[in-house]
Design an enzyme around this catalytic site. Structure first.
Site, PDB file in Angstrom:
ATOM      1  N   SER A 155      -1.365   4.383  -2.371  1.00  0.00           N
ATOM      2  CA  SER A 155      -0.325   5.096  -2.183  1.00  0.00           C
ATOM      3  C   SER A 155      -0.203   6.355  -3.157  1.00  0.00           C
ATOM      4  O   SER A 155      -0.725   5.973  -4.336  1.00  0.00           O
ATOM      5  CB  SER A 155       0.964   4.372  -2.251  1.00  0.00           C
ATOM      6  OG  SER A 155       2.191   5.136  -2.061  1.00  0.00           O
ATOM      7  N   TYR A 159       7.035  -2.066  -5.904  1.00  0.00           N
ATOM      8  CA  TYR A 159       5.839  -1.296  -4.979  1.00  0.00           C
ATOM      9  C   TYR A 159       5.201  -0.663  -5.700  1.00  0.00           C
ATOM     10  O   TYR A 159       4.066  -0.585  -5.702  1.00  0.00           O
ATOM     11  CB  TYR A 159       6.861  -0.236  -3.940  1.00  0.00           C
ATOM     12  CG  TYR A 159       5.751   0.307  -2.790  1.00  0.00           C
ATOM     13  CD1 TYR A 159       5.569  -0.364  -1.548  1.00  0.00           C
ATOM     14  CD2 TYR A 159       5.647   1.613  -3.081  1.00  0.00           C
ATOM     15  CE1 TYR A 159       4.579   0.183  -0.827  1.00  0.00           C
ATOM     16  CE2 TYR A 159       4.654   2.237  -2.011  1.00  0.00           C
ATOM     17  CZ  TYR A 159       4.266   1.531  -0.977  1.00  0.00           C
ATOM     18  OH  TYR A 159       3.300   2.108  -0.018  1.00  0.00           O
TER      19      TYR A 159
HETATM   20  P1  NAP Z   1       3.977  -0.545   8.600  1.00  0.00           P
HETATM   21  O1  NAP Z   1       3.965   0.286   9.955  1.00  0.00           O
HETATM   22  O2  NAP Z   1       5.226  -1.270   8.235  1.00  0.00           O
HETATM   23  O3  NAP Z   1       2.804  -1.601   8.925  1.00  0.00           O
HETATM   24  C1  NAP Z   1       2.333  -2.948   7.977  1.00  0.00           C
HETATM   25  C2  NAP Z   1       1.526  -3.764   8.555  1.00  0.00           C
HETATM   26  O4  NAP Z   1       1.162  -4.745   7.509  1.00  0.00           O
HETATM   27  C3  NAP Z   1       1.934  -4.445   9.639  1.00  0.00           C
HETATM   28  O5  NAP Z   1       0.634  -4.632  10.646  1.00  0.00           O
HETATM   29  C4  NAP Z   1       2.380  -5.865   9.156  1.00  0.00           C
HETATM   30  O6  NAP Z   1       2.117  -6.905  10.063  1.00  0.00           O
HETATM   31  C5  NAP Z   1       1.191  -5.879   7.986  1.00  0.00           C
HETATM   32  N1  NAP Z   1       1.776  -6.909   7.012  1.00  0.00           N
HETATM   33  C6  NAP Z   1       2.882  -7.147   6.361  1.00  0.00           C
HETATM   34  N2  NAP Z   1       2.735  -8.108   5.497  1.00  0.00           N
HETATM   35  C7  NAP Z   1       1.615  -8.707   5.893  1.00  0.00           C
HETATM   36  C8  NAP Z   1       1.101 -10.118   5.196  1.00  0.00           C
HETATM   37  N3  NAP Z   1       1.909 -10.701   4.597  1.00  0.00           N
HETATM   38  N4  NAP Z   1       0.247 -10.413   6.010  1.00  0.00           N
HETATM   39  C9  NAP Z   1      -0.621  -9.608   6.875  1.00  0.00           C
HETATM   40  N5  NAP Z   1      -0.091  -8.282   7.298  1.00  0.00           N
HETATM   41  C10 NAP Z   1       0.899  -8.176   6.835  1.00  0.00           C
HETATM   42  O7  NAP Z   1       3.390   0.150   7.426  1.00  0.00           O
HETATM   43  P2  NAP Z   1       2.472   1.369   7.230  1.00  0.00           P
HETATM   44  O8  NAP Z   1       3.056   2.758   6.846  1.00  0.00           O
HETATM   45  O9  NAP Z   1       1.256   1.400   8.306  1.00  0.00           O
HETATM   46  O10 NAP Z   1       1.737   0.754   5.819  1.00  0.00           O
HETATM   47  C11 NAP Z   1       0.321   0.605   5.796  1.00  0.00           C
HETATM   48  C12 NAP Z   1      -0.205   0.524   4.103  1.00  0.00           C
HETATM   49  O11 NAP Z   1      -0.048   1.956   3.871  1.00  0.00           O
HETATM   50  C13 NAP Z   1       0.647  -0.278   3.319  1.00  0.00           C
HETATM   51  O12 NAP Z   1      -0.062  -0.764   2.320  1.00  0.00           O
HETATM   52  C14 NAP Z   1       1.655   0.884   2.772  1.00  0.00           C
HETATM   53  O13 NAP Z   1       2.141   0.634   1.140  1.00  0.00           O
HETATM   54  C15 NAP Z   1       0.574   2.012   2.724  1.00  0.00           C
HETATM   55  N6  NAP Z   1       1.070   3.378   2.705  1.00  0.00           N
HETATM   56  C16 NAP Z   1       2.110   3.794   3.495  1.00  0.00           C
HETATM   57  C17 NAP Z   1       2.486   5.075   3.610  1.00  0.00           C
HETATM   58  C18 NAP Z   1       3.263   5.681   4.510  1.00  0.00           C
HETATM   59  O14 NAP Z   1       3.837   6.727   4.364  1.00  0.00           O
HETATM   60  N7  NAP Z   1       3.702   4.950   5.726  1.00  0.00           N
HETATM   61  C19 NAP Z   1       2.413   5.631   2.414  1.00  0.00           C
HETATM   62  C20 NAP Z   1       1.500   5.226   1.472  1.00  0.00           C
HETATM   63  C21 NAP Z   1       1.054   4.146   1.416  1.00  0.00           C
HETATM   64  P3  NAP Z   1       3.218  -7.448  11.077  1.00  0.00           P
HETATM   65  O15 NAP Z   1       3.919  -6.267  11.428  1.00  0.00           O
HETATM   66  O16 NAP Z   1       2.511  -8.078  12.187  1.00  0.00           O
HETATM   67  O17 NAP Z   1       3.921  -8.554  10.096  1.00  0.00           O
END
Ligand code: NAP
Length: 270
Positions: A155, A168
């Site tokens: 991130s 975080y």
């Molecule tokens: P998201 O839509 O909330 O998706 C998160 C995913 O992680 C879901 O598939 C969820 O699975 C899975 N997950 C959560 N806890 C878990 C666990 N204990 N074991 C296995 N899977 C787990 O979030 P996203 O935005 O796509 O984020 C993905 C990554 O990108 C994260 O690491 C986040 O920190 C990073 N990121 C996101 C952003 C952004 O702006 N979106 C920015 C910077 C970094 P379930 O739903 O099946 O529980």
């Protein structure tokens, strides 16, 4: 899925947290690039099923495995299942991540631990098991120039402090040093380890912000490029980073953030 180049043909990719958001897009793009994809998820059965059916509709193949990346037994169980079905993996994308926000004085130990356990410890456990497979298989030149690739979805908050999100930012900062240390340790074994640091990508994790017009406007002011990112912006980069086109890249973080790390407030003053 429009990828015509099959840069990952014959390879197996494990994407954690692939039931939605960024992980789902990465899984689909990896499949479009020719990889067989292990779709890991935690609770969203329908989301994981959707990822697989979209991959299959586009002519790809994959395997769904439910496992909490924060639990050692579930992670080792997932890798055992992968070994049975595919023997090994070539690519790990450590994407699973959560937020549980609070001011520091109000943050509970449970909130701290939940985020550290999923984002940091989960990445460690999945990386450790992947490395064992990479070491066992070594370089298989017909598949890839390297013995394995690990990509951490980090991130911009691995460098930008973020009030109210100490758990975080600590997880993402820690993950950066984990990535660099693994890259240094494993380069002689031809294992590449890198991070992608997204800015604000439109997914469920930040829905509260982008679905509120005022908060959305404030967010856009922080992005010089003038738009939020889409999951595909990250997925395209992940496919390239996993491919042999990026064979000389290890130990680095690539920011995909529309310029969020450029200190946008300095555009008008300073
Ligand atoms: P998201 O839509 O909330 O998706 C998160 C995913 O992680 C879901 O598939 C969820 O699975 C899975 N997950 C959560 N806890 C878990 C666990 N204990 N074991 C296995 N899977 C787990 O979030 P996203 O935005 O796509 O984020 C993905 C990554 O990108 C994260 O690491 C986040 O920190 C990073 N990121 C996101 C952003 C952004 O702006 N979106 C920015 C910077 C970094 P379930 O739903 O099946 O529980």
């Amino acid at each position: 899925m429009k990828t015509t180049e099959q840069h990952l043909k014959g390879q197996v990719a494990l994407v954690t947290g692939a039931s939605g958001g960024i992980g789902q897009a990465i899984a689909m793009q990896m499949a479009a690039a020719g990889a067989r994809v292990v779709i890991n998820y935690h609770s969203n059965d329908k989301g994981a099923q959707k990822t697989l059916s979209q991959i299959e509709k586009a002519g790809g193949s994959g395997l769904i495995i439910k496992a909490d990346v924060a639990k050692e037994g579930e992670v080792t169980g997932m890798y055992a299942e992968i070994a049975t079905k595919y023997k090994t993996i070539d690519i790990l994308v450590n994407n699973a991540g959560i937020q549980q926000d609070n001011s520091i004085a109000a943050m509970t130990l449970a909130e701290w631990q939940a985020v550290i356990n999923t984002n940091l410890t989960g990445s460690f456990l999945c990386a450790r098991e992947a490395v064992k497979m990479f070491q066992k298989q070594g370089v298989a030149p017909r598949r890839s120039k390297s013995a394995g690739k690990i990509i951490f979805i980090s991130s911009v908050h691995n460098v930008i402090p973020w009030a109210g999100h100490a758990n975080y930012t600590a997880s993402k900062g820690g993950e950066t040093m984990l990535m660099k240390t693994l890259a240094q340790e494993l380069a002689p074994q031809k294992i590449r380890v890198n991070s992608i640091a997204p800015g604000a990508i439109k997914t469920d994790i930040n829905k509260k912000v982008w679905s509120d017009p005022k908060q959305n406007e404030q967010l856009l002011e922080m992005i010089p490029y003038g738009r939020m990112g889409e999951p595909e912006d990250i997925a395209n980069l992940a496919v390239w980073l996993a491919s042999d086109q990026a064979d000389y890249i290890t130990g680095t973080t690539i920011y995909a953030d529309g310029g969020m790390t450029l200190y946008a407030s300095f555009m008008h003053g300073g």
